[in-house]
Design an enzyme around this catalytic site. Structure first.
Site, short mmCIF file in Angstrom:
data_model
loop_
_atom_site.label_atom_id
_atom_site.label_comp_id
_atom_site.label_asym_id
_atom_site.label_seq_id
_atom_site.Cartn_x
_atom_site.Cartn_y
_atom_site.Cartn_z
N CYS A 392 0.85 -1.20 0.00
CA CYS A 392 0.00 0.00 0.00
C CYS A 392 0.88 1.25 0.00
O CYS A 392 1.69 1.44 0.90
CB CYS A 392 -0.91 -0.02 1.23
SG CYS A 392 -1.61 1.59 1.61
N CYS A 395 0.76 3.38 3.12
CA CYS A 395 1.56 2.84 4.22
C CYS A 395 3.02 3.18 3.96
O CYS A 395 3.74 3.63 4.86
CB CYS A 395 1.40 1.32 4.33
SG CYS A 395 -0.30 0.81 4.63
#
Ligand code: SF4
Length: 472
Positions: A392, A395
């Site tokens: 991600c 993230c």
């Protein structure tokens, strides 16, 4: 009172006068770059002339005289752009036009849009500060159409505002409604608030996107109030004008033109303009609302919070497009939304992504570890844990600040951890750990059973520290 025909004829004359005087003016202007008319004259496809026709939302008989002095303003503005009034053509290079409009004012851009597309362009009005578009349209002195999506879930204040705008501008807004059968099926099967459970996309698709699609299918162009400063995550690169990458116009995909005249304007300047022009505004703004959408999906924001934090606050910043401007989402993000909003397709470890948050200051928790942490009623020390997926990019985006924070907290009595919550762990994380989207940050206080979810999208060290200090 003047008859409808007389008023109509008066407006047509004004319109002709406006065009004639503009032609004279244009003759004396040296065009800074090839105009659309030039390309046609040089043998390119012949531009299709738009005849000024009465429009649906603003009947000529209903226009008031305020357009007369305003037209002069618009004319001067158009001259400043240095372009001849032209009709849209397949030969128009909208990337070039976008560049040419770089220094144009919103009024100039609006004037250009209305001039090019006449009755086949409409302004999308959401019931918020994009009323500024209607004000600009009025100032051009040209006829214009306005449409709005009535999702059935708007605040009462917004409905009153629609009414006030119609009266103020003497216009009829073309409301678009969702398909009754589709709404009925959604609500009967999933309830009235399914968007809190499985994301807003489905409800927005039924209540907003499909009605919008129907509206746009009858147009050649539309005008939106999107601004770059509204959402750094999704709107940072919106152009002033573009071929709509998502929706179809009357001639199918690739034929619809999307104008964003206030793309480069900051929110504070919009508000200064609205105040100066004494334009009616939605009363929700005085209650702390900045960005306004449907009632269940909009809330006021606090000073210092970004306006989009008041929309779909339970979801990730990058998913905060209701589908009306889905083209703003990059392909990979849109793809993830197309799965289930969190990229399940690449979350099962088949992507070979290298792990993130790799530092000794961060404890890597497995399923057992996080379950134990969850069960402890009296923890020895508080924990901060990020639920993440290494693939991600949001993230990845917070990796530096989270690692810096962890280093800072070494020896402070607060433990910092991470739990990879994609793939097989996702259903558990959704059920037990409040996972909505990645990354989700949880604070496990010392003496309280339940973890507290970090509610903001600001993931810098100072913001996270403020959260911890408030709860430790
Ligand atoms: Fe549904 Fe909320 Fe989207 Fe409105 S904003 S259409 S209520 S999910």
């Amino acid at each position: 009172m003047a008859s409808a025909a007389a008023i109509s004829s008066s407006i047509s004359s004004r319109s002709l006068l406006y065009r004639d005087s503009k032609a004279a003016l244009i003759a004396s202007i040296r065009h800074p770059e090839p105009s659309i008319a030039t390309s046609a004259a040089s043998g390119g496809p012949r531009p299709r002339r738009m005849l000024a026709r009465p429009c649906c939302a603003v009947e000529p008989t209903k226009r008031n005289d305020s357009v007369v002095p305003s037209a002069a303003v618009a004319e001067a503005a158009n001259a400043a752009v240095g372009e001849e009034a032209t009709a849209p053509s397949a030969a128009v290079d909208y990337e070039e036009l976008n560049k040419a409009l770089e220094n144009a004012s919103p009024l100039e851009i609006m004037d250009r849009a209305l001039d090019m597309f006449g009755n086949e362009i409409a302004i999308a009005f959401s019931g918020a500060e994009d009323v500024v578009l209607i004000e600009y349209a009025k100032l051009t002195g040209r006829p214009f159409r306005v449409f709005s999506l009535d999702t059935g879930r708007l605040n009462p204040e917004t409905y009153r505002f629609f009414d006030a705008v119609e009266k103020h501008y003497d216009i009829h807004i073309e409301y678009m409604f969702p398909d009754a059968g589709e709404v009925q099926a959604l609500v009967r099967s999933k309830g009235l608030f399914s968007f809190y459970e499985d994301g807003h996309q489905e409800c927005c698709r039924v209540r907003k996107v499909r009605p919008l699609r129907r509206m746009l299918k009858g147009l050649r162009a539309w005008v939106t109030g999107q601004r770059k400063d509204q959402s750094p995550g999704t709107r940072a690169n919106i152009p002033l004008v573009q071929v709509d990458p998502v929706f179809e116009g009357v001639d199918g995909l690739g034929s619809l033109i999307k104008w964003n005249p206030v793309a480069d304007v900051e929110g504070k300047d919009i508000w200064n303009f609205l105040r100066t022009m004494n334009v009616p505004v939605n009363s929700l703004h005085s209650q702390g609302y900045v960005s306004i959408g449907c009632e269940p999906c909009t809330r006021p924001v606090l000073p210092g919070q970004h306006e989009r934090e008041g929309r779909w606050w339970w979801e990730d910043a990058t998913a905060k497009e209701c589908g009306l401007h889905k083209g703003n989402l990059k392909q990979d993000e849109a793809g993830k939304l197309g799965t289930n909003g969190n990229g399940v397709a690449v979350a099962n470890g088949v992507d070979g992504t290298v792990d993130i948050f790799e530092t000794q200051a961060i404890v890597k928790l497995g399923r057992l570890g996080i379950e134990n942490l969850l069960k402890l009623e009296k923890r020895q020390e508080p924990w901060l844990v990020v639920l993440y997926a290494p693939w991600c990019r949001f993230c990845q985006g917070m990796e530096t600040s989270y690692m810096e924070l962890a280093e800072k907290l070494v020896g402070s009595g607060i433990k910092v951890g991470k739990f990879r919550a994609d793939g097989d762990q996702k259903p558990f994380a959704q059920k037990e750990l409040q996972l909505g989207s990645f990354p989700t940050i949880l604070f496990f206080p010392k003496n309280t059973y339940r973890p507290i979810k970090y509610p903001s999208e600001k993931r810098d060290v100072d913001s996270l520290m403020a959260f911890i200090n408030a709860l430790r």
